[in-house]
Design a protein around this motif. Sequence first.
Motif, PDB file in Angstrom:
ATOM      1  N   TRP A 181     -28.533 -21.222 -24.134  1.00 23.88           N
ATOM      2  CA  TRP A 181     -27.910 -19.998 -23.633  1.00 23.88           C
ATOM      3  C   TRP A 181     -26.393 -20.137 -23.569  1.00 23.88           C
ATOM      4  N   ALA A 182     -25.909 -21.328 -23.250  1.00 22.02           N
ATOM      5  CA  ALA A 182     -24.459 -21.541 -23.213  1.00 22.02           C
ATOM      6  C   ALA A 182     -23.858 -21.394 -24.612  1.00 22.02           C
ATOM      7  N   ILE A 183     -24.556 -21.905 -25.621  1.00 17.63           N
ATOM      8  CA  ILE A 183     -24.079 -21.774 -26.994  1.00 17.63           C
ATOM      9  C   ILE A 183     -24.103 -20.306 -27.424  1.00 17.63           C
ATOM     10  N   ALA A 184     -25.151 -19.599 -27.042  1.00 13.85           N
ATOM     11  CA  ALA A 184     -25.231 -18.172 -27.371  1.00 13.85           C
ATOM     12  C   ALA A 184     -24.082 -17.402 -26.710  1.00 13.85           C
ATOM     13  N   ALA A 185     -23.720 -17.779 -25.495  1.00 16.32           N
ATOM     14  CA  ALA A 185     -22.585 -17.132 -24.823  1.00 16.32           C
ATOM     15  C   ALA A 185     -21.288 -17.405 -25.571  1.00 16.32           C
ATOM     16  N   PHE A 186     -21.118 -18.638 -26.039  1.00 16.09           N
ATOM     17  CA  PHE A 186     -19.943 -19.019 -26.823  1.00 16.09           C
ATOM     18  C   PHE A 186     -19.811 -18.134 -28.067  1.00 16.09           C
ATOM     19  N   LEU A 187     -20.908 -17.998 -28.796  1.00 15.91           N
ATOM     20  CA  LEU A 187     -20.891 -17.173 -30.005  1.00 15.91           C
ATOM     21  C   LEU A 187     -20.744 -15.693 -29.667  1.00 15.91           C
ATOM     22  N   ILE A 207     -11.921 -27.690 -17.203  1.00 14.18           N
ATOM     23  CA  ILE A 207     -11.681 -26.252 -17.377  1.00 14.18           C
ATOM     24  C   ILE A 207     -10.196 -25.945 -17.258  1.00 14.18           C
ATOM     25  N   GLY A 208      -9.549 -26.488 -16.243  1.00 14.58           N
ATOM     26  CA  GLY A 208      -8.134 -26.220 -16.040  1.00 14.58           C
ATOM     27  C   GLY A 208      -7.266 -26.747 -17.163  1.00 14.58           C
ATOM     28  N   ALA A 209      -7.536 -27.977 -17.611  1.00 16.37           N
ATOM     29  CA  ALA A 209      -6.723 -28.578 -18.669  1.00 16.37           C
ATOM     30  C   ALA A 209      -6.897 -27.838 -19.985  1.00 16.37           C
ATOM     31  N   ASN A 210      -8.130 -27.477 -20.323  1.00 23.16           N
ATOM     32  CA  ASN A 210      -8.353 -26.801 -21.603  1.00 23.16           C
ATOM     33  C   ASN A 210      -7.804 -25.379 -21.588  1.00 23.16           C
ATOM     34  N   ALA A 211      -7.980 -24.679 -20.469  1.00 19.80           N
ATOM     35  CA  ALA A 211      -7.417 -23.334 -20.369  1.00 19.80           C
ATOM     36  C   ALA A 211      -5.894 -23.389 -20.463  1.00 19.80           C
ATOM     37  N   ALA A 212      -5.290 -24.411 -19.839  1.00 16.54           N
ATOM     38  CA  ALA A 212      -3.836 -24.553 -19.920  1.00 16.54           C
ATOM     39  C   ALA A 212      -3.388 -24.764 -21.362  1.00 16.54           C
ATOM     40  N   MET A 213      -4.131 -25.556 -22.107  1.00 20.17           N
ATOM     41  CA  MET A 213      -3.794 -25.774 -23.518  1.00 20.17           C
ATOM     42  C   MET A 213      -3.777 -24.454 -24.277  1.00 20.17           C
ATOM     43  N   ILE A 214      -4.808 -23.632 -24.053  1.00 22.46           N
ATOM     44  CA  ILE A 214      -4.891 -22.341 -24.739  1.00 22.46           C
ATOM     45  C   ILE A 214      -3.752 -21.429 -24.312  1.00 22.46           C
ATOM     46  N   TRP A 215      -3.452 -21.402 -23.030  1.00 20.54           N
ATOM     47  CA  TRP A 215      -2.390 -20.518 -22.538  1.00 20.54           C
ATOM     48  C   TRP A 215      -1.018 -20.962 -23.034  1.00 20.54           C
ATOM     49  N   PHE A 216      -0.835 -22.256 -23.257  1.00 17.32           N
ATOM     50  CA  PHE A 216       0.410 -22.716 -23.870  1.00 17.32           C
ATOM     51  C   PHE A 216       0.520 -22.186 -25.302  1.00 17.32           C
ATOM     52  N   SER A 256      -9.637 -19.158 -24.380  1.00 20.38           N
ATOM     53  CA  SER A 256      -9.572 -19.860 -23.099  1.00 20.38           C
ATOM     54  C   SER A 256     -10.946 -19.951 -22.440  1.00 20.38           C
ATOM     55  N   VAL A 257     -11.822 -19.010 -22.761  1.00 22.67           N
ATOM     56  CA  VAL A 257     -13.179 -19.039 -22.206  1.00 22.67           C
ATOM     57  C   VAL A 257     -14.150 -19.730 -23.163  1.00 22.67           C
ATOM     58  N   SER A 258     -14.205 -19.270 -24.418  1.00 24.05           N
ATOM     59  CA  SER A 258     -15.206 -19.793 -25.344  1.00 24.05           C
ATOM     60  C   SER A 258     -14.967 -21.263 -25.683  1.00 24.05           C
ATOM     61  N   ALA A 259     -13.708 -21.640 -25.945  1.00 22.18           N
ATOM     62  CA  ALA A 259     -13.424 -23.038 -26.273  1.00 22.18           C
ATOM     63  C   ALA A 259     -13.720 -23.946 -25.089  1.00 22.18           C
ATOM     64  N   ILE A 296     -16.082 -23.419 -22.811  1.00 20.25           N
ATOM     65  CA  ILE A 296     -17.543 -23.581 -22.774  1.00 20.25           C
ATOM     66  C   ILE A 296     -17.985 -24.696 -23.712  1.00 20.25           C
ATOM     67  N   MET A 297     -17.466 -24.658 -24.943  1.00 21.36           N
ATOM     68  CA  MET A 297     -17.888 -25.657 -25.914  1.00 21.36           C
ATOM     69  C   MET A 297     -17.426 -27.054 -25.510  1.00 21.36           C
ATOM     70  N   LEU A 298     -16.215 -27.175 -24.992  1.00 15.47           N
ATOM     71  CA  LEU A 298     -15.723 -28.482 -24.569  1.00 15.47           C
ATOM     72  C   LEU A 298     -16.569 -29.032 -23.422  1.00 15.47           C
ATOM     73  N   LEU A 299     -16.987 -28.176 -22.507  1.00 14.43           N
ATOM     74  CA  LEU A 299     -17.843 -28.630 -21.415  1.00 14.43           C
ATOM     75  C   LEU A 299     -19.183 -29.135 -21.936  1.00 14.43           C
ATOM     76  N   LEU A 300     -19.726 -28.474 -22.950  1.00 10.08           N
ATOM     77  CA  LEU A 300     -20.990 -28.934 -23.514  1.00 10.08           C
ATOM     78  C   LEU A 300     -20.828 -30.315 -24.150  1.00 10.08           C
ATOM     79  N   ILE A 301     -19.703 -30.538 -24.816  1.00  8.65           N
ATOM     80  CA  ILE A 301     -19.437 -31.865 -25.380  1.00  8.65           C
ATOM     81  C   ILE A 301     -19.332 -32.891 -24.254  1.00  8.65           C
TER      82      ILE A 301
END
Length: 263
Positions: free
Chosen positions: A79-85, A146-155, A120-123, A125-130
């Motif tokens: 279900w998490a993968i389906a949400a990502f897609l 979550i915070g670090a990856n979202a920050a990367m996207i927002w940069f 910032s959301v989909s990436a 999700i996938m990183l958390l699954l990894i």
Amino acid sequence: MSSDEGHDIAQSAVGVNRQSFRTLRRWNLGLAVLHAAQAVVVVVLATDFAIAVTRTLPAGPPGTPLPAPEELFDVRIGWAIAAFLGLAALDHLVTATVARVTYERDLRQGINRFRWVEYSVSATIMLLLIAFYNGITGISAILAIIGANAAMIWFGWLQESMNPPGRRTVTMLPFWFGTAAGLFPWLAIAYNLVAADSVPGFVYGIFISLFVFFSSFGLNQWLQYKGVGPWASYAFGEKAYLVLSLVAKSALAWQIFAGSLAG
């Protein structure tokens, strides 16, 4: 060339014009369908495989041995993968339809806010699954990732905001700050992968291939702002993001999904 077209070119990011809008709309519609179809297939094929998110709370003064982790809730991997897609499909559908005017106006200004919000959301999700696949399931570590990856996207968003069309100089500071922030979750995952006594071979393969796919999005932005070959056109870079959205996201999703079946 009509006066309107000349005005569009003068005021727009390089390569962004009516023709590129038509092409990008077709691509966005096509990707919306393909991502949505994959999400449906994943839901149909998904098993009950889930990974528990845990917490470990202090039980005394500093230095007191921590108790065993306590399970908080389960994450159904399929279900998490389906949400990502599904999020990817929604992003492409929105930019091709109800938000098309805003999307195209932003492209003229050398930015795509829809991309960064969705990533910032989909990436994440996938990183958390990894991370889950490599034993990182504690809620505290999850929140930090979550915070670090979202920050990367927002940069990445900030990189576009700080380099509008017509600029005389290019600053890459947001890009490099984002790269630094985004590396730390991968370092945590790599540590668990290397330090573990026994890890299935497919997990190593997933880690390496997914790191390459994740990095490809950053590479695309670097090529854009260095103006390498066709990437000097913002429209070309946007189309490259769409190609990556299909190829990289599909590969990410199906590798993680295959791992859930193996699990």
